[in-house]
Design a protein around this motif. Sequence first.
Motif, PDB file in Angstrom:
ATOM      1  N   ASP A 157       0.839  -1.183   0.000  1.00 17.97           N
ATOM      2  CA  ASP A 157       0.000   0.000   0.000  1.00 17.97           C
ATOM      3  C   ASP A 157       0.884   1.246   0.000  1.00 17.97           C
ATOM      4  N   GLN A 158       0.436   2.273  -0.691  1.00 17.02           N
ATOM      5  CA  GLN A 158       1.186   3.519  -0.726  1.00 17.02           C
ATOM      6  C   GLN A 158       1.292   4.138   0.672  1.00 17.02           C
ATOM      7  N   VAL A 159       0.284   3.897   1.491  1.00 17.00           N
ATOM      8  CA  VAL A 159       0.270   4.460   2.842  1.00 17.00           C
ATOM      9  C   VAL A 159       1.450   3.955   3.660  1.00 17.00           C
ATOM     10  N   THR A 160       1.828   2.686   3.458  1.00 16.83           N
ATOM     11  CA  THR A 160       2.950   2.102   4.184  1.00 16.83           C
ATOM     12  C   THR A 160       4.226   2.059   3.350  1.00 16.83           C
ATOM     13  N   SER A 161       4.253   2.796   2.259  1.00 17.72           N
ATOM     14  CA  SER A 161       5.442   2.965   1.413  1.00 17.72           C
ATOM     15  C   SER A 161       5.973   1.659   0.847  1.00 17.72           C
ATOM     16  N   ASN A 162       5.077   0.683   0.573  1.00 20.81           N
ATOM     17  CA  ASN A 162       5.542  -0.571  -0.017  1.00 20.81           C
ATOM     18  C   ASN A 162       4.605  -1.084  -1.113  1.00 20.81           C
ATOM     19  N   ARG A 163       4.043  -0.152  -1.887  1.00 22.54           N
ATOM     20  CA  ARG A 163       3.245  -0.534  -3.046  1.00 22.54           C
ATOM     21  C   ARG A 163       4.190  -1.075  -4.117  1.00 22.54           C
ATOM     22  N   ARG A 164       3.940  -2.313  -4.572  1.00 22.12           N
ATOM     23  CA  ARG A 164       4.885  -2.945  -5.479  1.00 22.12           C
ATOM     24  C   ARG A 164       4.185  -3.947  -6.394  1.00 22.12           C
ATOM     25  N   THR A 165       4.775  -4.144  -7.560  1.00 23.80           N
ATOM     26  CA  THR A 165       4.292  -5.133  -8.520  1.00 23.80           C
ATOM     27  C   THR A 165       5.277  -6.287  -8.535  1.00 23.80           C
ATOM     28  N   LEU A 166       4.777  -7.478  -8.257  1.00 25.45           N
ATOM     29  CA  LEU A 166       5.610  -8.669  -8.162  1.00 25.45           C
ATOM     30  C   LEU A 166       5.329  -9.572  -9.359  1.00 25.45           C
ATOM     31  N   ASN A 167       6.377  -9.896 -10.110  1.00 30.73           N
ATOM     32  CA  ASN A 167       6.275 -10.780 -11.264  1.00 30.73           C
ATOM     33  C   ASN A 167       6.903 -12.125 -10.911  1.00 30.73           C
ATOM     34  N   GLN A 168       6.085 -13.158 -10.800  1.00 28.06           N
ATOM     35  CA  GLN A 168       6.584 -14.507 -10.543  1.00 28.06           C
ATOM     36  C   GLN A 168       6.828 -15.195 -11.885  1.00 28.06           C
ATOM     37  N   TYR A 169       8.060 -15.623 -12.124  1.00 29.87           N
ATOM     38  CA  TYR A 169       8.417 -16.262 -13.385  1.00 29.87           C
ATOM     39  C   TYR A 169       8.630 -17.772 -13.213  1.00 29.87           C
ATOM     40  N   ILE A 170       9.631 -18.148 -12.440  1.00 32.68           N
ATOM     41  CA  ILE A 170       9.908 -19.564 -12.207  1.00 32.68           C
ATOM     42  C   ILE A 170       9.321 -19.920 -10.840  1.00 32.68           C
ATOM     43  N   HIS A 171       8.269 -20.747 -10.833  1.00 36.77           N
ATOM     44  CA  HIS A 171       7.623 -21.116  -9.571  1.00 36.77           C
ATOM     45  C   HIS A 171       6.705 -22.299  -9.821  1.00 36.77           C
ATOM     46  N   GLU A 172       6.103 -22.811  -8.760  1.00 37.77           N
ATOM     47  CA  GLU A 172       5.357 -24.061  -8.854  1.00 37.77           C
ATOM     48  C   GLU A 172       4.138 -23.977  -9.767  1.00 37.77           C
ATOM     49  N   ASN A 173       3.613 -22.781 -10.002  1.00 37.01           N
ATOM     50  CA  ASN A 173       2.473 -22.623 -10.896  1.00 37.01           C
ATOM     51  C   ASN A 173       2.851 -21.893 -12.185  1.00 37.01           C
ATOM     52  N   GLY A 174       4.147 -21.799 -12.454  1.00 34.23           N
ATOM     53  CA  GLY A 174       4.616 -21.129 -13.659  1.00 34.23           C
ATOM     54  C   GLY A 174       5.634 -21.979 -14.375  1.00 34.23           C
ATOM     55  N   VAL A 175       6.768 -21.398 -14.729  1.00 36.01           N
ATOM     56  CA  VAL A 175       7.842 -22.157 -15.358  1.00 36.01           C
ATOM     57  C   VAL A 175       8.349 -23.194 -14.361  1.00 36.01           C
ATOM     58  N   GLN A 176       8.409 -24.440 -14.788  1.00 38.13           N
ATOM     59  CA  GLN A 176       8.791 -25.534 -13.900  1.00 38.13           C
ATOM     60  C   GLN A 176      10.302 -25.639 -13.751  1.00 38.13           C
ATOM     61  N   SER A 177      10.732 -25.974 -12.543  1.00 38.17           N
ATOM     62  CA  SER A 177      12.142 -26.185 -12.239  1.00 38.17           C
ATOM     63  C   SER A 177      12.249 -27.226 -11.139  1.00 38.17           C
ATOM     64  N   CYS A 178      13.464 -27.645 -10.844  1.00 34.76           N
ATOM     65  CA  CYS A 178      13.675 -28.562  -9.724  1.00 34.76           C
ATOM     66  C   CYS A 178      13.609 -27.825  -8.395  1.00 34.76           C
ATOM     67  N   GLN A 179      14.356 -26.739  -8.286  1.00 38.85           N
ATOM     68  CA  GLN A 179      14.450 -26.008  -7.025  1.00 38.85           C
ATOM     69  C   GLN A 179      14.170 -24.520  -7.151  1.00 38.85           C
ATOM     70  N   ILE A 180      14.556 -23.928  -8.262  1.00 35.75           N
ATOM     71  CA  ILE A 180      14.582 -22.472  -8.368  1.00 35.75           C
ATOM     72  C   ILE A 180      13.181 -21.869  -8.341  1.00 35.75           C
ATOM     73  N   VAL A 181      13.044 -20.809  -7.553  1.00 33.40           N
ATOM     74  CA  VAL A 181      11.877 -19.928  -7.577  1.00 33.40           C
ATOM     75  C   VAL A 181      12.431 -18.533  -7.839  1.00 33.40           C
ATOM     76  N   MET A 182      11.891 -17.831  -8.850  1.00 33.45           N
ATOM     77  CA  MET A 182      12.559 -16.601  -9.284  1.00 33.45           C
ATOM     78  C   MET A 182      11.557 -15.623  -9.885  1.00 33.45           C
ATOM     79  N   GLY A 183      11.788 -14.343  -9.635  1.00 30.81           N
ATOM     80  CA  GLY A 183      10.935 -13.309 -10.197  1.00 30.81           C
ATOM     81  C   GLY A 183      11.529 -11.932 -10.000  1.00 30.81           C
ATOM     82  N   VAL A 184      10.761 -10.919 -10.382  1.00 33.15           N
ATOM     83  CA  VAL A 184      11.204  -9.528 -10.307  1.00 33.15           C
ATOM     84  C   VAL A 184      10.118  -8.705  -9.625  1.00 33.15           C
ATOM     85  N   THR A 185      10.520  -7.842  -8.705  1.00 41.99           N
ATOM     86  CA  THR A 185       9.602  -6.927  -8.046  1.00 41.99           C
ATOM     87  C   THR A 185      10.006  -5.496  -8.358  1.00 41.99           C
TER      88      THR A 185
END
Length: 281
Positions: A157-185
């Motif tokens: 929330d902007q009120v708490t100064s942490n409004r952010r957009t999180l992009n999940q790329y490699i994860h259990e419901n996205g690109v499959q991997s053995c271990q890696i979970v990865m994205g950009v915020t």
Amino acid sequence: MTETHIPQRYATNPAQIPGMTTADLRETYLVPDVFVPGEVTVVYTHHDRIVLGGAVPDGGTLALTGYPEIRSEYFLEHRELGIVNVGGAGTVTADGEVYELVTGACLYLGRGIRDVVFEDAGVGSGAQFYLFSAPAHTAYPAALVSPGEGTVRELGDQVTSNRRTLNQYIHENGVQSCQIVMGVTQLHPGSMWNTMPAHTHDRRTECYLYFDVPADARVIHLLGERDETRHLVVADRQAVISPSWSLHSGVGTAAYSFVWAMAGENQAFDDMDAAPVTELK
């Protein structure tokens, strides 16, 4: 021919934190020189045996080679790799298949790919590839995700100064991997906290690569246990290694972006233990 070795960061435990100086903390958890023009630079951390680093073609061609420390004929013989381009447009060629990565794109390469080559997309494009690798027990297909094509979550929330957009790329419901979970915020203008409350992933090591940090700005990255916190002052395109027992959160003097990447016991993104700010010391 001289072998190229990987600098190593050995595993640490919470009892070491109280006796660490600022220099000790930086030498242990900060990776300051991720991107060096014309080079592939990597660091090996014994926390979950992660290798992280960068590749900056700088108008040339760079190959990802094997290293004595991972005891493999080629880099991905027993590993997998997540790549995020935080520079200008570039290409990654994996066993002859060419992938075009625009700024912010993410590429997953699975175990068994022998030849990985990094290049700029054109003269002066200035590609900068962030690399995050973990051991892999099987092979998953290579996959390219463009910015905004992953799972997008709007948080904070902007009120708490942490409004952010999180992009999940490699994860259990996205690109499959053995271990890696990865994205950009990406933090929205006027927001500086990258996550709040701070938290730990007691079953995974997480690494942050901070980028789009203005030259005259810094990020204050919190680490350690909730009752024994420390901090690192982090500049643009520097990375932080956060062991599973260490909380992580950060606040900048301006808005910025960061690549988050994890490897360890599971791939559940929300498997975290919150550390409310009222409990921090």
